[in-house]
Design a protein around this motif. Structure first.
Motif, mmCIF file in Angstrom:
data_model
loop_
_atom_site.group_PDB
_atom_site.id
_atom_site.type_symbol
_atom_site.label_atom_id
_atom_site.label_comp_id
_atom_site.label_asym_id
_atom_site.label_seq_id
_atom_site.Cartn_x
_atom_site.Cartn_y
_atom_site.Cartn_z
ATOM 1 N N SER A 143 8.828 -13.067 9.547
ATOM 2 C CA SER A 143 8.472 -12.915 7.812
ATOM 3 C C SER A 143 7.162 -12.196 7.555
ATOM 4 N N ILE A 144 6.246 -12.198 8.525
ATOM 5 C CA ILE A 144 4.989 -11.365 8.468
ATOM 6 C C ILE A 144 5.488 -10.006 8.334
ATOM 7 N N GLY A 145 6.095 -9.452 9.225
ATOM 8 C CA GLY A 145 6.503 -8.012 9.294
ATOM 9 C C GLY A 145 7.371 -7.785 7.779
ATOM 10 N N ILE A 146 8.207 -8.705 7.552
ATOM 11 C CA ILE A 146 9.028 -8.120 6.375
ATOM 12 C C ILE A 146 8.323 -7.948 5.109
ATOM 13 N N GLY A 147 7.119 -8.767 4.857
ATOM 14 C CA GLY A 147 6.261 -8.562 3.632
ATOM 15 C C GLY A 147 5.337 -7.342 4.141
ATOM 16 N N ALA A 148 5.036 -6.922 5.494
ATOM 17 C CA ALA A 148 4.220 -6.002 5.692
ATOM 18 C C ALA A 148 5.022 -4.470 5.617
ATOM 19 N N VAL A 149 6.244 -4.508 5.928
ATOM 20 C CA VAL A 149 7.050 -3.467 5.673
ATOM 21 C C VAL A 149 7.239 -3.080 4.343
ATOM 22 N N ILE A 150 7.348 -4.016 3.537
ATOM 23 C CA ILE A 150 7.464 -3.757 2.107
ATOM 24 C C ILE A 150 6.226 -3.254 1.238
ATOM 25 N N GLY A 151 4.889 -3.884 1.880
ATOM 26 C CA GLY A 151 3.663 -3.399 1.397
ATOM 27 C C GLY A 151 3.490 -1.849 2.057
ATOM 28 N N ALA A 152 3.779 -1.614 3.089
ATOM 29 C CA ALA A 152 3.487 -0.298 3.865
ATOM 30 C C ALA A 152 4.386 0.799 3.143
ATOM 31 N N LEU A 153 5.708 0.536 2.734
ATOM 32 C CA LEU A 153 6.514 1.446 2.047
ATOM 33 C C LEU A 153 6.188 1.575 0.780
ATOM 34 N N ALA A 154 5.693 0.490 -0.114
ATOM 35 C CA ALA A 154 5.063 0.651 -1.231
ATOM 36 C C ALA A 154 4.011 1.820 -1.288
ATOM 37 N N ILE A 155 2.989 1.604 -0.210
ATOM 38 C CA ILE A 155 1.942 2.556 -0.014
ATOM 39 C C ILE A 155 2.313 3.998 0.222
ATOM 40 N N ALA A 156 3.346 3.993 0.898
ATOM 41 C CA ALA A 156 4.000 5.394 1.239
ATOM 42 C C ALA A 156 4.473 5.934 0.170
ATOM 43 N N TRP A 157 5.376 5.215 -0.511
ATOM 44 C CA TRP A 157 6.011 5.954 -1.625
ATOM 45 C C TRP A 157 5.101 6.237 -2.768
ATOM 46 N N PHE A 158 4.162 5.663 -3.028
ATOM 47 C CA PHE A 158 2.921 5.794 -4.092
ATOM 48 C C PHE A 158 1.772 6.373 -3.687
ATOM 49 N N SER A 159 1.928 6.983 -2.369
ATOM 50 C CA SER A 159 0.630 7.502 -1.915
ATOM 51 C C SER A 159 -0.079 8.520 -2.697
ATOM 52 N N ALA A 160 0.746 9.364 -3.013
ATOM 53 C CA ALA A 160 0.156 10.574 -3.875
ATOM 54 C C ALA A 160 -0.274 10.109 -5.411
ATOM 55 N N ARG A 161 0.346 9.026 -5.782
ATOM 56 C CA ARG A 161 -0.345 8.743 -7.065
ATOM 57 C C ARG A 161 -1.251 7.486 -7.165
ATOM 58 N N ILE A 162 -1.838 7.031 -5.875
ATOM 59 C CA ILE A 162 -2.919 6.042 -5.850
ATOM 60 C C ILE A 162 -4.177 6.485 -6.024
ATOM 61 N N ARG A 163 -4.681 6.227 -7.105
ATOM 62 C CA ARG A 163 -6.280 6.653 -7.276
ATOM 63 C C ARG A 163 -7.147 5.961 -6.961
ATOM 64 N N ALA A 164 -7.085 4.633 -7.463
ATOM 65 C CA ALA A 164 -8.257 3.458 -6.879
ATOM 66 C C ALA A 164 -7.796 2.913 -5.584
ATOM 67 N N ARG A 165 -7.930 3.725 -4.442
ATOM 68 C CA ARG A 165 -7.728 3.101 -3.422
ATOM 69 C C ARG A 165 -8.866 2.049 -2.939
ATOM 70 N N GLY A 166 -10.046 2.437 -3.027
ATOM 71 C CA GLY A 166 -10.869 1.315 -2.711
ATOM 72 C C GLY A 166 -10.714 -0.181 -3.547
#
Length: 409
Positions: A270-293
């Motif tokens: 279950s930790i992995g499921i949440g982490a996969v969703i989070g990582a894919l979200a970061i990857a998908w929106f990587s070019a549009r994320i500005r407030a990274r900090g």
């Protein structure tokens, strides 16, 4: 695997690079085996000792080598052929996995053997981790670096979903040894992927300095860059007081939620499921994320709060949900911290920056795992996890208030 143009069109630009695709496929297979072994090891040591202390000690020894050698490995990473070193380390991991499987199958496995082999595994990891971290930019370049880091995180945590689930079934059906044996076989995939890469000729370092001078250079750089220094500090806090919750999972599953190996596997997955969703979200929106900090700080704060809530849970279903959310928050924090460090580091120091990052991210984990094991032995695993979550939350909030340059990154 999607063709290069398709990959970039759908927001996964790192997969447009052939070398990264080979790395991605090999790692995907290997990491499933790694998580199978992680689950098998936790259950093996708990079966042999019936002690939360030894569970924490085993996890600590697995990271001790990183604590001792990762800074030196970072200096080496700026001077050597990273791919060659990574291949050698995969062979070392393979031999360790096969050795434990044979010991278990023959019925002669003892606690000291598991502890010794875990220590040797940590030494190999000390050289593997900074090499792999700084090798990513050589495969994809700076423009696709954040995307590659997020995709690697999704791969790591996708394996965390599949590997523990398989391990839980294997332990109940055919025994712990198969977790180790199949992990040993899985390293073949990543070795083949690395050998098939086509890399440009490696340029020699502009200057050759002593190891001590290499250490001094990175210390001076971090001393003069407050933002990177605080990012390293926060990583150390999470490594000591947050991430060891994973090493305590077999104890929490058995003693708090009263579940067996299958339940332990589900919790880890279950930790992995949440982490996969989070990582894919970061990857998908990587070019549009500005407030990274700012997003990194939100992820760290949420992770600490969720860890406290999980510690208070006595429901198996609620625990699964809380762990999934904690995995999501954890990977958002980790991916963005890694990206901020690598993009903020000059090229000639990147290996040493990632060596230092490995030192605090993985190398400090022995203190946390050992501390969690000792405290859990005396006051219980729930109180231990709750205290860790509180410390993480407080540290991230203080950093957000005291260092505005992180919020504005």
């Amino acid at each position: 695997m999607p063709p290069p143009d398709t990959a970039r069109h759908y927001g996964f630009g790192a997969l447009a690079h052939r070398n990264f695709r080979l790395f991605f496929i090999g790692q995907g297979i290997s990491l499933i085996g790694t998580w199978m072994q992680n689950v098998g090891e936790g259950w093996l040591i708990l079966t042999l000792t019936n002690s939360p202390f030894y569970v924490g000690l085993t996890s600590a020894l697995s990271s001790l080598g990183v604590l001792l050698f990762s800074l030196y490995a970072g200096v080496i990473a700026d001077r050597t052929d990273k791919r060659r070193v990574i291949v050698f380390m995969q062979v070392a991991f393979m031999l360790e996995a096969f050795t434990v499987s044979i010991l278990v199958w023959t019925g002669v496995v003892q606690v000291w053997q598991v502890l010794l082999l875990a220590t040797l595994l940590g030494i190999a990891s000390a050289f593997d981790i900074p090499m792999r971290q700084s090798f990513v930019i050589e495969m994809v370049g700076k423009d696709d670096l954040m995307n590659a880091i997020a995709l690697n995180s999704s791969l790591f945590n996708g394996a965390r979903v599949v590997g523990p689930a398989i391990a839980g079934l294997l332990i109940g059906a055919v025994g712990i040894a198969w977790c180790y044996f199949l992990n040993g076989l899985s390293y073949i995939a990543v070795i083949v992927g690395l050998l098939l890469m086509r890399l440009p000729p490696r340029a020699p370092p502009a200057t050759t300095v002593s190891t001590w001078a290499g250490f001094r250079e990175i210390w001076v750089y971090l001393r003069n860059d407050r933002r990177l220094r605080v990012l390293m500090f926060l990583t150390a806090i999470l490594s000591i007081f947050g991430f060891p919750y994973i090493s305590m999972m077999p104890v929490f599953a058995r003693d708090v939620l009263h579940r067996g190996a299958e339940g332990y596997g589900v919790l880890t997955s279950s930790i992995g499921i949440g982490a996969v969703i989070g990582a894919l979200a970061i990857a998908w929106f990587s070019a549009r994320i500005r407030a990274r900090g700012r997003l990194m700080l939100v992820g760290g704060t949420a992770f600490g709060i969720l860890l406290m809530l999980f510690a208070a849970s006595r429901s198996f279903g609620l625990s699964i949900v809380l762990l999934a959310l904690a995995g999501f928050a954890m990977i958002v924090n980790n991916s963005l911290t890694n990206t901020l460090l690598q993009t903020g580091a000059p090229d000639h120091l990147r290996g040493r920056i990632m060596g230092f990052y490995s030192f605090v991210f993985v190398g400090m984990a022995p203190f946390g795992a050992f501390l969690f094991g000792v405290v859990a032995e005396h006051v219980g695993v729930s109180i231990t996890l709750a205290a860790g979550g509180a410390i993480v939350t407080l540290a991230v909030l203080i950093a957000a208030w005291a260092v505005p340059t992180i919020r504005d990154a």
